[in-house]
Design an enzyme around this catalytic site. Structure first.
Site, PDB file in Angstrom:
ATOM      1  N   HIS A  23       0.830  -1.188   0.000  1.00  0.00           N
ATOM      2  CA  HIS A  23       0.000   0.000   0.000  1.00  0.00           C
ATOM      3  C   HIS A  23       0.878   1.256   0.000  1.00  0.00           C
ATOM      4  CE1 HIS A  23      -2.680   2.920   2.297  1.00  0.00           C
ATOM      5  NE2 HIS A  23      -3.438   2.592   1.264  1.00  0.00           N
ATOM      6  N   GLU A  83       1.144  -0.695  -5.061  1.00  0.00           N
ATOM      7  CA  GLU A  83       0.054   0.238  -5.347  1.00  0.00           C
ATOM      8  C   GLU A  83       0.542   1.600  -5.834  1.00  0.00           C
ATOM      9  OE1 GLU A  83      -2.019   2.304  -2.286  1.00  0.00           O
ATOM     10  OE2 GLU A  83      -3.934   2.162  -3.306  1.00  0.00           O
ATOM     11  N   ASP A 130      -1.347   5.333  -6.302  1.00  0.00           N
ATOM     12  CA  ASP A 130      -2.455   6.287  -6.345  1.00  0.00           C
ATOM     13  C   ASP A 130      -2.054   7.356  -7.359  1.00  0.00           C
ATOM     14  OD1 ASP A 130      -4.139   5.247  -4.225  1.00  0.00           O
ATOM     15  OD2 ASP A 130      -2.648   5.991  -2.804  1.00  0.00           O
ATOM     16  N   HIS A 147      -0.955  10.250  -3.087  1.00  0.00           N
ATOM     17  CA  HIS A 147      -2.216   9.780  -2.510  1.00  0.00           C
ATOM     18  C   HIS A 147      -3.296  10.854  -2.489  1.00  0.00           C
ATOM     19  CE1 HIS A 147      -5.164   9.154   0.705  1.00  0.00           C
ATOM     20  NE2 HIS A 147      -5.194   7.945   0.194  1.00  0.00           N
TER      21      HIS A 147
HETATM   22  O1  G3P Z   1      -6.830   1.866  -2.575  1.00  0.00           O
HETATM   23  C1  G3P Z   1      -6.996   1.108  -1.435  1.00  0.00           C
HETATM   24  C2  G3P Z   1      -6.753   2.012  -0.321  1.00  0.00           C
HETATM   25  O2  G3P Z   1      -5.522   2.613  -0.572  1.00  0.00           O
HETATM   26  C3  G3P Z   1      -7.837   3.015  -0.284  1.00  0.00           C
HETATM   27  O3  G3P Z   1      -7.549   3.959   0.583  1.00  0.00           O
HETATM   28  O4  G3P Z   1      -7.157   6.284   0.906  1.00  0.00           O
HETATM   29  O5  G3P Z   1      -5.269   4.711   1.136  1.00  0.00           O
HETATM   30  O6  G3P Z   1      -6.160   5.253  -1.110  1.00  0.00           O
HETATM   31  P1  G3P Z   1      -6.486   5.104   0.342  1.00  0.00           P
HETATM   32 CA    CA Z   2      -5.206   3.788  -2.692  1.00  0.00          CA
END
Ligand code: G3P
Ligand code: CA
Length: 321
Positions: A11, A38, A40, A53
Site C-alpha cells: 500500500h 500500489e 495512487d 495519494h
Molecule cells: O486503494 C486502497 C486504499 O488505498 C484506499 O484507501 O485512501 O489509502 O487510497 P487510500
Molecule cells: Ca489507494
C-alpha cells in the site's frame, strides 16, 4: 507471483518504513517480495499522471515553503494547480498532520526530505527494471484518484492513466494490473467505453469520508449493491472496519457478512489497510488481525503498509500446514 495465500499489495509502497509513494518505498516493497505495488494517481496541471495519494500536495511535500501564496481559499495546495516542472522541484517527506506532527511517529523521520514525487511512468520503469534485474513479475495496483474533480478541472484521468499503461506495455496484462477507484461511474467507463481488459476493483469508502463520487457506499455493501458491482467489476476493496466490526460482549469478533456476500457474486475481496501501528479497536497485535482476515475470512488480497510482516506471517502459516 502470486505467493501462496492472499495477494500481498504494498500500500503506497512499503510505506511503513519509507515515505509513501516514493520510488524508495516502491523499491523496498519490491525487494520484500510484494505481489503487487500500489500507485495512487493524480494529474498535474499539464495533465501528467503523478503518484500521490492526496489530491493535495500539503501533507507529504514542502510545497508551502516553495510556493507560498499558491494555496486555494480552502487552504490546500491542489496538485492540479501545479505543472510537472513545479512538482519536480518538491521534496517529499513522511506524512504530517495539519499541525506539522508525524501522523505515524514510529515511521521514517518527517524532517528528512530526501525524496521526490514520481510520475506514473517513472514508477513503472522502476518496477519493470527491478522485475528484470531480480527475475520477478510484480503486479501494479493503480488507483484513479478523484476522477470527477479532475474532469471539473478539464483533465481526463482515466485516459491519461491508460495512455501511460499502454506506453509502458501494461495495458493488456490482466494478470499483472488491477485498476481501482471509489467512483463507480469511472469503473463503468473503463469497462464499457474504454474497454480495458484489466480487472477492475470497486473501492468502498465510509460515507463520512466525503469521497469524490455520487455513489452510495452503504448501498454498495448490500446484496443488491453487490449484484450491480458484479456487472462491471471483478473485486471489491472495502475498508477493513466494514468487515471487522469490533468485539462482542463475549470477546469474539463481530464480522459483517460482506466477504461472503461478495464471494457469492464472484467478486474477490481485497480489504484495506493493514497497519501494524494502527490496529482496529479490540485487536491486540498485527498477527491477530491477520489471523482474522487471512486465517478465518480467507480474503483474496490485502493492502498493507508492511508487506514484509504479511509475507512473514504467510511463510510461518505455510510451515504450520
Ligand atoms: O486503494 C486502497 C486504499 O488505498 C484506499 O484507501 O485512501 O489509502 O487510497 P487510500
Ligand atoms: Ca489507494
Amino acid at each position: 507471483m502470486p505467493s501462496p495465500g492472499p495477494l500481498v499489495i504494498a500500500h503506497r509502497g512499503a510505506c511503513g518504513y519509507l515515505p509513501e509513494h516514493t520510488l524508495a518505498a516502491k523499491a523496498l516493497a519490491h525487494g520484500m517480495g510484494a505481489d503487487f505495488i500500489e500507485q495512487d494517481v493524480v494529474l498535474t496541471r499539464d495533465g501528467v499522471p503523478i503518484v500521490l495519494h492526496d489530491i493535495f500536495l500539503d501533507s507529504t511535500t514542502d510545497v508551502a515553503r516553495q510556493f507560498p501564496g499558491r494555496a486555494r481559499p480552502d487552504g490546500h495546495y491542489h496538485a492540479v494547480d501545479f505543472s510537472l516542472e513545479e512538482v519536480r522541484r518538491l521534496h517529499v517527506h513522511e506524512r504530517r498532520g495539519s499541525g506539522g506532527e508525524a501522523v505515524y511517529p514510529q515511521r521514517f523521520p518527517t524532517a528528512v526530505d530526501l525524496f521526490r514525487v514520481p510520475t506514473l511512468g517513472e514508477e513503472l520503469d522502476l518496477i519493470a527494471g527491478l522485475d528484470h534485474s531480480r527475475g520477478r513479475r510484480t503486479g501494479l495496483y493503480v488507483e484513479l484518484k478523484s476522477p470527477n474533480r479532475h474532469r471539473a478541472a478539464g483533465l481526463d484521468l482515466p485516459a491519461a492513466v491508460l495512455a501511460v499503461l499502454a506506453e509502458k506495455g501494461y495495458a493488456d496484462r490482466p494478470g499483472q494490473v488491477f485498476l481501482q477507484c471509489f467512483d463507480d461511474a469511472t469503473l463503468r467507463l473503463l469497462r464499457d467505453m474504454l474497454a480495458t481488459p484489466l480487472p477492475l476493483v470497486q473501492l468502498i469508502a465510509d460515507p463520512a469520508w466525503g469521497e469524490d463520487s455520487a455513489v452510495d457506499f452503504d448501498y454498495l455493501r448490500t446484496a443488491q449493491g453487490l449484484d450491480e458491482v458484479a456487472t462491471y467489476a471483478d473485486a471489491i476493496g472495502p475498508w477493513l472496519s466494514h468487515i471487522y466490526l469490533g468485539q462482542a460482549a463475549d470477546g469474539s469478533a463481530r464480522i459483517d457478512p460482506l466477504v461472503q456476500r461478495a464471494r457469492e457474486r464472484g467478486l474477490a475481496v481485497h480489504p484495506y489497510t493493514f497497519r501494524r501501528d494502527d490496529l482496529p479497536a479490540g485487536i491486540g497485535d498485527f498477527d491477530t488481525l491477520l489471523d482474522l482476515f487471512i486465517g478465518e475470512l480467507a480474503v483474496d488480497g490485502l493492502f498493507t503498509d508492511f508487506p514484509d510482516l504479511v509475507l512473514d506471517y504467510l511463510a510461518r502459516r505455510a510451515r504450520r500446514y
